[in-house]
Scaffold this active site. Structure first.
Site, PDB file in Angstrom:
ATOM      1  N   ARG A  36      60.778  49.585  62.843  1.00 21.72           N
ATOM      2  CA  ARG A  36      62.011  49.505  62.036  1.00 21.72           C
ATOM      3  C   ARG A  36      61.718  49.292  60.548  1.00 21.72           C
ATOM      4  O   ARG A  36      62.526  48.682  59.837  1.00 21.72           O
ATOM      5  CB  ARG A  36      62.933  48.389  62.539  1.00 21.72           C
ATOM      6  CG  ARG A  36      63.574  48.627  63.859  1.00 21.72           C
ATOM      7  CD  ARG A  36      64.401  49.903  63.918  1.00 21.72           C
ATOM      8  NE  ARG A  36      64.718  50.182  65.295  1.00 21.72           N
ATOM      9  CZ  ARG A  36      63.915  50.850  66.128  1.00 21.72           C
ATOM     10  NH1 ARG A  36      62.785  51.367  65.688  1.00 21.72           N
ATOM     11  NH2 ARG A  36      64.247  51.048  67.379  1.00 21.72           N
ATOM     12  N   SER A  96      72.491  48.072  66.878  1.00 19.74           N
ATOM     13  CA  SER A  96      71.911  46.733  67.087  1.00 19.74           C
ATOM     14  C   SER A  96      71.972  45.963  65.777  1.00 19.74           C
ATOM     15  O   SER A  96      71.508  46.463  64.751  1.00 19.74           O
ATOM     16  CB  SER A  96      70.451  46.841  67.524  1.00 19.74           C
ATOM     17  OG  SER A  96      70.387  47.496  68.754  1.00 19.74           O
ATOM     18  N   GLU A 138      69.339  43.920  61.301  1.00 18.92           N
ATOM     19  CA  GLU A 138      68.855  45.293  61.102  1.00 18.92           C
ATOM     20  C   GLU A 138      69.665  46.042  60.030  1.00 18.92           C
ATOM     21  O   GLU A 138      69.092  46.718  59.179  1.00 18.92           O
ATOM     22  CB  GLU A 138      68.901  46.036  62.445  1.00 18.92           C
ATOM     23  CG  GLU A 138      68.222  47.376  62.390  1.00 18.92           C
ATOM     24  CD  GLU A 138      68.251  48.113  63.721  1.00 18.92           C
ATOM     25  OE1 GLU A 138      67.667  47.610  64.694  1.00 18.92           O
ATOM     26  OE2 GLU A 138      68.890  49.177  63.777  1.00 18.92           O
TER      27      GLU A 138
HETATM   28  C1  LIG Z   1      76.360  53.140  67.709  1.00 16.55           C
HETATM   29  C2  LIG Z   1      75.066  53.044  66.920  1.00 16.55           C
HETATM   30  C3  LIG Z   1      73.848  53.203  67.566  1.00 16.55           C
HETATM   31  C4  LIG Z   1      72.649  53.137  66.852  1.00 16.55           C
HETATM   32  N1  LIG Z   1      71.460  53.284  67.522  1.00 16.55           N
HETATM   33  C5  LIG Z   1      70.282  53.217  66.846  1.00 16.55           C
HETATM   34  C6  LIG Z   1      69.020  53.371  67.539  1.00 16.55           C
HETATM   35  O1  LIG Z   1      68.983  53.599  68.750  1.00 16.55           O
HETATM   36  N2  LIG Z   1      67.883  53.276  66.822  1.00 16.55           N
HETATM   37  C7  LIG Z   1      67.878  53.048  65.476  1.00 16.55           C
HETATM   38  O2  LIG Z   1      66.797  52.980  64.886  1.00 16.55           O
HETATM   39  N3  LIG Z   1      69.052  52.912  64.789  1.00 16.55           N
HETATM   40  C8  LIG Z   1      70.241  52.987  65.441  1.00 16.55           C
HETATM   41  N4  LIG Z   1      71.430  52.811  64.768  1.00 16.55           N
HETATM   42  C9  LIG Z   1      71.417  52.541  63.321  1.00 16.55           C
HETATM   43  C10 LIG Z   1      71.630  53.781  62.433  1.00 16.55           C
HETATM   44  O3  LIG Z   1      72.291  54.800  63.118  1.00 16.55           O
HETATM   45  C11 LIG Z   1      70.323  54.358  61.892  1.00 16.55           C
HETATM   46  O4  LIG Z   1      69.631  53.376  61.163  1.00 16.55           O
HETATM   47  C12 LIG Z   1      70.562  55.564  60.996  1.00 16.55           C
HETATM   48  O5  LIG Z   1      69.349  56.189  60.662  1.00 16.55           O
HETATM   49  C13 LIG Z   1      71.325  55.222  59.713  1.00 16.55           C
HETATM   50  O6  LIG Z   1      71.668  56.453  59.100  1.00 16.55           O
HETATM   51  P1  LIG Z   1      72.828  56.561  58.056  1.00 16.55           P
HETATM   52  O7  LIG Z   1      72.740  57.925  57.468  1.00 16.55           O
HETATM   53  O8  LIG Z   1      74.107  56.186  58.671  1.00 16.55           O
HETATM   54  O9  LIG Z   1      72.360  55.508  56.964  1.00 16.55           O
HETATM   55  P2  LIG Z   1      73.270  54.495  56.106  1.00 16.55           P
HETATM   56  O10 LIG Z   1      73.855  53.473  57.029  1.00 16.55           O
HETATM   57  O11 LIG Z   1      74.210  55.233  55.242  1.00 16.55           O
HETATM   58  O12 LIG Z   1      72.156  53.806  55.201  1.00 16.55           O
HETATM   59  C14 LIG Z   1      71.183  52.958  55.770  1.00 16.55           C
HETATM   60  C15 LIG Z   1      70.116  52.642  54.717  1.00 16.55           C
HETATM   61  O13 LIG Z   1      69.379  53.821  54.400  1.00 16.55           O
HETATM   62  C16 LIG Z   1      69.480  54.110  53.005  1.00 16.55           C
HETATM   63  N5  LIG Z   1      69.574  55.565  52.870  1.00 16.55           N
HETATM   64  C17 LIG Z   1      70.447  56.399  53.504  1.00 16.55           C
HETATM   65  N6  LIG Z   1      70.203  57.667  53.155  1.00 16.55           N
HETATM   66  C18 LIG Z   1      69.168  57.635  52.272  1.00 16.55           C
HETATM   67  C19 LIG Z   1      68.468  58.636  51.529  1.00 16.55           C
HETATM   68  N7  LIG Z   1      68.766  59.935  51.634  1.00 16.55           N
HETATM   69  N8  LIG Z   1      67.473  58.229  50.692  1.00 16.55           N
HETATM   70  C20 LIG Z   1      67.158  56.926  50.587  1.00 16.55           C
HETATM   71  N9  LIG Z   1      67.774  55.947  51.257  1.00 16.55           N
HETATM   72  C21 LIG Z   1      68.774  56.301  52.082  1.00 16.55           C
HETATM   73  C22 LIG Z   1      70.740  53.392  52.530  1.00 16.55           C
HETATM   74  O14 LIG Z   1      70.649  53.105  51.145  1.00 16.55           O
HETATM   75  C23 LIG Z   1      70.692  52.150  53.395  1.00 16.55           C
HETATM   76  O15 LIG Z   1      69.794  51.241  52.813  1.00 16.55           O
HETATM   77  C24 LIG Z   1      72.658  52.889  65.450  1.00 16.55           C
HETATM   78  C25 LIG Z   1      73.903  52.733  64.807  1.00 16.55           C
HETATM   79  C26 LIG Z   1      75.087  52.808  65.521  1.00 16.55           C
HETATM   80  C27 LIG Z   1      76.399  52.649  64.813  1.00 16.55           C
END
Ligand SMILES: Cc1cc2nc3c(=O)[nH]c(=O)nc-3n(C[C@H](O)[C@H](O)[C@H](O)COP(=O)(O)OP(=O)(O)OC[C@H]3O[C@@H](n4cnc5c(N)ncnc54)[C@H](O)[C@@H]3O)c2cc1C
Length: 351
Positions: free
Chosen positions: A167, A244, A345
């Site tokens: 992570r 999570s 997380e």
């Molecule tokens: C129902 C559910 C299930 C999930 N299951 C998992 C799982 O099984 N495993 C897991 O690891 N995660 C899981 N997650 C967490 C999440 O989906 C992941 O971490 C995902 O990669 C976040 O993507 P996002 O585009 O929504 O990022 P955001 O929430 O928009 O951003 C997260 C972080 O990444 C940064 N960021 C986003 N895009 C960029 C970019 N292009 N450049 C630089 N920084 C950036 C943001 O600034 C922030 O710090 C889950 C979430 C939910 C709601």
């Protein structure tokens, strides 16, 4: 670039929480990213990078500066394979992660099938080295194209340069806020077998005589995730979460022994994962549940998912303050009982 003002952030997140972005830009190209950052730099305006909003808790007061949503699209499969025969996919940071997994599976390319159903964008996956069901993106990331805010240059970071661990990566630790991810290149295995190491997946296919293919594995993962409220299904109150809320703690041998002692004093046995180097990963869900927080726990408008002890949910109209208060309560109780500090997380924004 289209600059907007006072944009509500709650609808742009899976938790459905957060105040206004003072300024907001959705960048669909590298040029727009550079333009937006240049504008913010000139006005000394703080920037927050947003993807799909599935791993953030945004403050009720919102973000006082610019929220830059990365919406760069495009999936390009290279005509030639790499020296190891792997297929190369260069994917825009703003593509939906699950859509890319679906495309890869359809193209019979193995390596990301167990990461099906994770919400959010491709560009966010390297940030916390997204993982599930025995796979992590670091297993298949070849390189990451970034915009370096330190010298305004675009560069390509190879896998090793990203410092991937459980992570984490340089993007959420040592080089936090320095890089904006524009494109991620994955090396997948054409015709490869699905990765079926994780207990839940093995159980799902128990008794089957033929080996499941990639598409069946993807469907199994999505099915298992849906049962746990870990798949975004519109209208399902258990998935109004950020997934999570706590990472699985990685303990030293000594800390692990101490935890085992505490567990056996309570007549419990610890559920541990295989050692990560010399450390041990412990189930955060186990710690939460054994500290008196059961699934379905309610705290005002916030709560715990009825299907997963690690997912804090917005039960409707929850404020960020309520989610934080529940997080604090859980952290405090787990630490008191088990001597382990749970680390959140999701990324806290604007606090
Ligand atoms: C129902 C559910 C299930 C999930 N299951 C998992 C799982 O099984 N495993 C897991 O690891 N995660 C899981 N997650 C967490 C999440 O989906 C992941 O971490 C995902 O990669 C976040 O993507 P996002 O585009 O929504 O990022 P955001 O929430 O928009 O951003 C997260 C972080 O990444 C940064 N960021 C986003 N895009 C960029 C970019 N292009 N450049 C630089 N920084 C950036 C943001 O600034 C922030 O710090 C889950 C979430 C939910 C709601």
């Amino acid at each position: 670039m289209q600059l907007q003002e006072n944009i509500p952030l709650a609808p742009l997140t899976t938790l459905g929480i957060g105040g206004l972005a003072r300024f907001y830009v959705e960048a669909t190209s590298r040029a727009e990213v550079e333009e937006a950052l240049g504008w913010a730099r000139a006005g000394d305006i703080p920037v927050f990078i947003l993807g799909g909003g599935s791993n953030v808790l945004i403050a009720d007061t919102g973000w006082p500066g610019l929220v830059l949503k990365i919406a760069i699209r495009g999936v390009a499969q290279h005509a030639a394979s790499d020296s190891e025969g792997r297929s190369i996919f260069a994917v825009g940071a703003g593509e939906s992660w699950d859509r890319f997994v679906s495309d890869a599976v359809r193209a019979q390319c193995a390596g990301v099938e167990c990461l099906s159903g994770i919400p959010g964008s491709v560009g966010a996956t390297p940030v916390q080295n997204v993982g599930a069901y025995g796979q992590e993106v670091s297993d298949t990331i070849d390189s990451v194209e970034v915009f370096d805010r330190r010298d305004q240059q675009v560069r390509e970071l190879c896998n090793e340069a990203c410092g991937f661990a459980y992570r984490s990566s340089i993007f959420n630790t040592t080089e936090r806020e320095r890089f904006i991810i524009l494109r991620v290149t994955f090396a997948l295995t054409p015709g490869g077998a699905p990765h079926l190491e994780y207990a839940d997946l093995k159980r799902h296919f128990e008794g089957r005589e033929t080996r499941p293919d990639l598409a069946e594995t993807r469907e199994a993962v999505r099915h298992i995730r849906a049962l746990k409220g870990m798949l975004i299904v519109p209208g399902d109150p258990d998935c109004r979460s950020a997934g999570s809320f706590f990472k699985n703690p990685v303990l030293s041998e000594q800390e692990h022994e101490e935890l085992e002692k505490r567990a056996s004093a309570r007549g419990l046995s610890l559920s541990a994962y295989p050692a990560l180097a010399r450390s041990k990963k412990v189930s955060a869900a186990w710690l939460v549940e054994k500290s008196g927080f059961s699934r379905g726990y309610v705290s005002g408008h916030a709560g715990i998912s009825t299907r997963h002890a690690l997912a804090l949910v917005n039960r409707g109209e929850a404020s960020a303050a309520e989610i934080l208060a529940l997080k604090d309560q859980i952290q405090q109780r787990v630490e008191e009982i088990w001597g382990v500090r749970l680390e959140p997380e999701p990324v806290m924004v604007g606090f």
